[in-house]
Design a protein around this motif. Structure first.
Motif, PDB file in Angstrom:
ATOM      1  N   THR A  53      32.507  42.167  44.873  1.00  0.00           N
ATOM      2  CA  THR A  53      33.351  43.216  45.446  1.00  0.00           C
ATOM      3  C   THR A  53      34.012  44.076  44.371  1.00  0.00           C
ATOM      4  OG1 THR A  53      35.221  41.684  45.629  1.00  0.00           O
ATOM      5  CG2 THR A  53      33.822  41.959  47.573  1.00  0.00           C
ATOM      6  N   THR A  54      34.097  43.574  43.136  1.00  0.00           N
ATOM      7  CA  THR A  54      34.605  44.419  42.051  1.00  0.00           C
ATOM      8  C   THR A  54      33.732  45.656  41.884  1.00  0.00           C
ATOM      9  OG1 THR A  54      35.740  42.690  40.803  1.00  0.00           O
ATOM     10  CG2 THR A  54      34.886  44.529  39.535  1.00  0.00           C
ATOM     11  N   HIS A  55      32.420  45.486  42.014  1.00  0.00           N
ATOM     12  CA  HIS A  55      31.501  46.615  41.861  1.00  0.00           C
ATOM     13  C   HIS A  55      31.625  47.578  43.041  1.00  0.00           C
ATOM     14  CE1 HIS A  55      29.473  43.109  39.779  1.00  0.00           C
ATOM     15  NE2 HIS A  55      29.898  43.891  38.798  1.00  0.00           N
ATOM     16  N   VAL A  56      31.853  47.032  44.243  1.00  0.00           N
ATOM     17  CA  VAL A  56      32.067  47.892  45.416  1.00  0.00           C
ATOM     18  C   VAL A  56      33.358  48.681  45.248  1.00  0.00           C
ATOM     19  CG1 VAL A  56      32.292  47.948  47.924  1.00  0.00           C
ATOM     20  CG2 VAL A  56      30.818  46.233  46.850  1.00  0.00           C
ATOM     21  N   ILE A  98      38.450  49.645  32.567  1.00  0.00           N
ATOM     22  CA  ILE A  98      38.680  48.358  33.210  1.00  0.00           C
ATOM     23  C   ILE A  98      39.158  47.352  32.171  1.00  0.00           C
ATOM     24  CG2 ILE A  98      36.942  48.833  34.969  1.00  0.00           C
ATOM     25  CD1 ILE A  98      35.100  46.832  33.459  1.00  0.00           C
ATOM     26  N   VAL A  99      39.697  46.235  32.639  1.00  0.00           N
ATOM     27  CA  VAL A  99      40.121  45.168  31.736  1.00  0.00           C
ATOM     28  C   VAL A  99      38.975  44.162  31.614  1.00  0.00           C
ATOM     29  CG1 VAL A  99      41.755  43.298  31.342  1.00  0.00           C
ATOM     30  CG2 VAL A  99      42.548  45.468  32.297  1.00  0.00           C
ATOM     31  N   VAL A 100      38.537  43.930  30.386  1.00  0.00           N
ATOM     32  CA  VAL A 100      37.472  42.969  30.102  1.00  0.00           C
ATOM     33  C   VAL A 100      38.124  41.700  29.557  1.00  0.00           C
ATOM     34  CG1 VAL A 100      35.369  42.517  28.800  1.00  0.00           C
ATOM     35  CG2 VAL A 100      35.874  44.850  29.590  1.00  0.00           C
ATOM     36  N   GLY A 101      38.036  40.606  30.314  1.00  0.00           N
ATOM     37  CA  GLY A 101      38.702  39.372  29.909  1.00  0.00           C
ATOM     38  C   GLY A 101      38.044  38.668  28.733  1.00  0.00           C
ATOM     39  N   ASN A 102      36.746  38.934  28.515  1.00  0.00           N
ATOM     40  CA  ASN A 102      35.981  38.375  27.394  1.00  0.00           C
ATOM     41  C   ASN A 102      35.824  36.863  27.437  1.00  0.00           C
ATOM     42  OD1 ASN A 102      35.076  40.608  25.744  1.00  0.00           O
ATOM     43  ND2 ASN A 102      37.228  41.008  25.291  1.00  0.00           N
ATOM     44  N   ARG A 103      36.101  36.220  28.566  1.00  0.00           N
ATOM     45  CA  ARG A 103      35.932  34.761  28.625  1.00  0.00           C
ATOM     46  C   ARG A 103      34.478  34.354  28.796  1.00  0.00           C
ATOM     47  NH1 ARG A 103      40.854  36.080  28.047  1.00  0.00           N
ATOM     48  NH2 ARG A 103      42.400  34.456  27.725  1.00  0.00           N
ATOM     49  N   PHE A 104      33.564  35.304  28.979  1.00  0.00           N
ATOM     50  CA  PHE A 104      32.139  34.966  29.020  1.00  0.00           C
ATOM     51  C   PHE A 104      31.574  34.745  27.624  1.00  0.00           C
ATOM     52  CE2 PHE A 104      32.434  39.580  28.740  1.00  0.00           C
ATOM     53  CZ  PHE A 104      31.520  39.885  27.749  1.00  0.00           C
ATOM     54  N   ARG A 105      32.330  35.072  26.596  1.00  0.00           N
ATOM     55  CA  ARG A 105      31.851  34.898  25.225  1.00  0.00           C
ATOM     56  C   ARG A 105      31.941  33.424  24.820  1.00  0.00           C
ATOM     57  NH1 ARG A 105      31.028  39.998  23.466  1.00  0.00           N
ATOM     58  NH2 ARG A 105      32.173  41.593  24.653  1.00  0.00           N
ATOM     59  N   PRO A 106      31.029  32.965  23.960  1.00  0.00           N
ATOM     60  CA  PRO A 106      30.959  31.536  23.617  1.00  0.00           C
ATOM     61  C   PRO A 106      32.295  30.977  23.135  1.00  0.00           C
ATOM     62  CG  PRO A 106      29.025  32.688  22.761  1.00  0.00           C
ATOM     63  CD  PRO A 106      29.965  33.749  23.295  1.00  0.00           C
ATOM     64  N   GLY A 107      32.709  29.876  23.754  1.00  0.00           N
ATOM     65  CA  GLY A 107      33.911  29.162  23.342  1.00  0.00           C
ATOM     66  C   GLY A 107      35.211  29.687  23.915  1.00  0.00           C
ATOM     67  N   PHE A 108      35.152  30.784  24.668  1.00  0.00           N
ATOM     68  CA  PHE A 108      36.384  31.425  25.122  1.00  0.00           C
ATOM     69  C   PHE A 108      36.794  31.065  26.556  1.00  0.00           C
ATOM     70  CE2 PHE A 108      36.238  35.404  22.133  1.00  0.00           C
ATOM     71  CZ  PHE A 108      36.373  34.557  21.055  1.00  0.00           C
ATOM     72  N   ALA A 109      35.987  30.316  27.279  1.00  0.00           N
ATOM     73  CA  ALA A 109      36.214  30.131  28.716  1.00  0.00           C
ATOM     74  C   ALA A 109      37.601  29.577  29.027  1.00  0.00           C
ATOM     75  CB  ALA A 109      35.131  29.228  29.306  1.00  0.00           C
ATOM     76  N   LEU A 154      41.496  51.099  36.152  1.00  0.00           N
ATOM     77  CA  LEU A 154      41.275  50.346  37.385  1.00  0.00           C
ATOM     78  C   LEU A 154      41.226  48.876  37.008  1.00  0.00           C
ATOM     79  CD1 LEU A 154      40.647  50.306  40.438  1.00  0.00           C
ATOM     80  CD2 LEU A 154      38.209  50.496  39.844  1.00  0.00           C
ATOM     81  N   ASN A 155      42.245  48.133  37.392  1.00  0.00           N
ATOM     82  CA  ASN A 155      42.393  46.736  36.982  1.00  0.00           C
ATOM     83  C   ASN A 155      42.322  45.838  38.207  1.00  0.00           C
ATOM     84  OD1 ASN A 155      42.924  44.396  35.601  1.00  0.00           O
ATOM     85  ND2 ASN A 155      45.092  44.807  35.280  1.00  0.00           N
ATOM     86  N   ASP A 156      41.165  45.227  38.405  1.00  0.00           N
ATOM     87  CA  ASP A 156      40.968  44.313  39.529  1.00  0.00           C
ATOM     88  C   ASP A 156      41.417  42.924  39.107  1.00  0.00           C
ATOM     89  OD1 ASP A 156      40.211  42.962  41.770  1.00  0.00           O
ATOM     90  OD2 ASP A 156      38.094  43.534  41.699  1.00  0.00           O
TER      91      ASP A 156
END
Length: 466
Positions: free
Chosen positions: A263-266, A288-299, A366-368
């Motif tokens: 729904t973020t994309h919608v 937009i705000v990119v949390g960057n937790r998809f990067r290795p070790g950041f979850a 736009l910050n979801d």
């Protein structure tokens, strides 16, 4: 109101002390606070379970600060090449943080006391050289703890980091009292110093360069734009339009199910169409705000590593489902390019603006902030057009806060629940999006923003009926 305030000094100990450069996320927010004059502090608060002792809350504070280096971080200021001062981070291995105790009498108004504490934590700047970046207050009524208010420095912790702290509380032994006993080791994540060191290494510099090339390419897609309606400029300068829309939430879920995206994309697609229709800006632009937790070790990392990403979406001659696909692509690109040196990014933006001889006009955000892209999205229920139409009359739009200082020309915050307690809808309510649409009244006419907000909702409803 008879209020008595006291403090308990809570000692902590943790590994990983040292000093070094700020992470890109930390430096980006620091520069933002200096540019805007906003604290950007993050505040959460919650009622307490009956019978929770102060000793347990002190133990929870000790537990969190001891396990997470970001909460043991202060700043120091060293000489910069331009002759000024620049910040560095200093992580302590031991120290004390205060636990504030606010005592009320039986007849005192709890809601007012909570708001006073929340507002204090939100609006008062941290003393970055002397104060650790967490403030915690327990509000007691007639001696009984009833509410908890926690403030964080956004320079050193982001919203995803707060969720990481909440997740780590699963390992806090509540029976251990003020000792802050843990049932598991701390998360195996890099410290903020490790992150900053990696960013300064050759591989980090290459990542930043790739990201900024992407930013430059998106800026090249933007055309010249100016508002069709002149902005008058109000005092205070920044106004907030508040929105409550179950129809948007259900409509976005219906479109997401049909198109196979989140729904973020919608939401971004609806924003882009409304920007085109109301403001006449196409392609649209949103940071937009990119949390960057998809990067290795950041979850599981509790720190400040979020940064802005740039989304440019073309809506010309496209059906809405196609705009949704373009929005998904834009979010993906913005996310991979949302990890860069903010000083170099600012230099790029200044260079492009100088080349064009005009401001870029990209302070649109736009910050979801919804968890997992939407309340109830994971329950497997797919609404249809009738469901959307049924809740459409429940929508509410009204002007809320007005402040002298904010961030950007247009800043849209999207939540599953309102962050301001007084805005909660009583009783059992359908899932909804709660919007805070902040505008610079020197950039937009108030009536135009009202039309834009309603158009975003109308776009989603129209798409759900398709």
């Amino acid at each position: 109101m008879a209020v008595v305030v006291s403090e308990i000094a809570v000692a902590f100990e943790g590994a990983g002390g040292g000093a070094g450069e700020l992470t890109w996320g930390q430096l980006g927010i620091w520069r933002r606070t200096q540019q805007t004059g906003r604290t950007m502090n993050l505040v959460v608060h919650m009622p307490l379970e009956p019978g929770v002792p102060v000793a347990e809350l002190a133990g929870m504070l000790r537990f969190l600060v001891s396990r997470h280096p970001a909460l043991r971080t202060r700043l120091r200021f060293v000489a910069a090449p331009d002759g000024g001062l620049r910040p560095q981070q200093v992580i302590a291995e031991a120290g004390k943080v205060p636990l504030r105790i606010v005592d009320l009498d039986d007849g005192d108004e709890l809601v007012a006391a909570v708001e006073e504490q929340r507002s204090r934590y939100e609006l008062d700047f941290f003393d970055y050289e002397r104060e650790f970046p967490i403030r915690m207050a327990v509000i007691r009524q007639s001696g009984t703890p009833v509410h908890l208010v926690i403030g964080y420095s956004h320079v050193l912790l982001d919203g995803v980091g707060i969720r990481a702290l909440a997740g780590d509380l699963e390992h806090f032994d509540r029976a251990g009292g003020e000792a802050g006993v843990a049932t598991a080791p701390p998360p195996e994540v890099p410290s903020p110093l490790d992150v900053a060191q990696a960013q300064g290494a050759p591989s980090g510099r290459r990542q930043s360069s790739r990201a900024l090339r992407y930013w430059a390419a998106q800026l090249d897609r933007l055309t010249g734009w100016q508002a069709a309606e002149p902005a008058v400029g109000e005092e205070p300068r920044y106004w907030e339009l508040v929105g409550y829309s179950p129809a948007m939430e259900l409509g976005m879920r219906a479109v997401a199910a049909r198109t196979g995206v989140g729904t973020t994309h919608v939401l971004l697609a609806a924003y882009a169409v409304a920007v085109s229709r109301v403001f006449g800006r196409d392609p649209s632009l949103a940071q937009i705000v990119v949390g960057n937790r998809f990067r290795p070790g950041f979850a599981e990392l509790a720190s400040q590593i979020s940064q802005h990403g740039i989304c440019v979406v073309d809506v010309a001659d496209a059906a809405f489902d196609e705009v949704v696909a373009r929005a998904e692509k834009a979010v993906t690109g913005a996310s991979f390019a949302g990890y860069y040196d903010p000083v170099e990014c600012d230099a790029l933006l200044a260079q492009v603006a100088a080349q064009r001889g005009r401001p870029l006009g990209i302070e649109w955000h736009l910050n979801d902030r919804r968890d997992n892209a939407g309340a109830g999205e994971r329950d497997g229920v797919v609404p249809d057009a009738r469901d959307v139409d049924e809740v459409l009359p429940l929508s509410k739009w009204y002007w809320g806060r007005k402040v002298p200082v904010f961030d950007g020309a247009l800043f849209i915050q999207v939540d599953s629940e309102p962050l301001v307690p007084e805005r909660r809808i009583p009783g059992v309510t359908p899932p909804a999006v709660h919007l805070e649409i902040w505008i610079d009244t020197r950039s937009f006419a108030v009536a135009q923003i009202e039309a834009f907000a309603r158009e975003m909702e109308a776009v989603v409803v129209e798409a759900a009926r398709a």
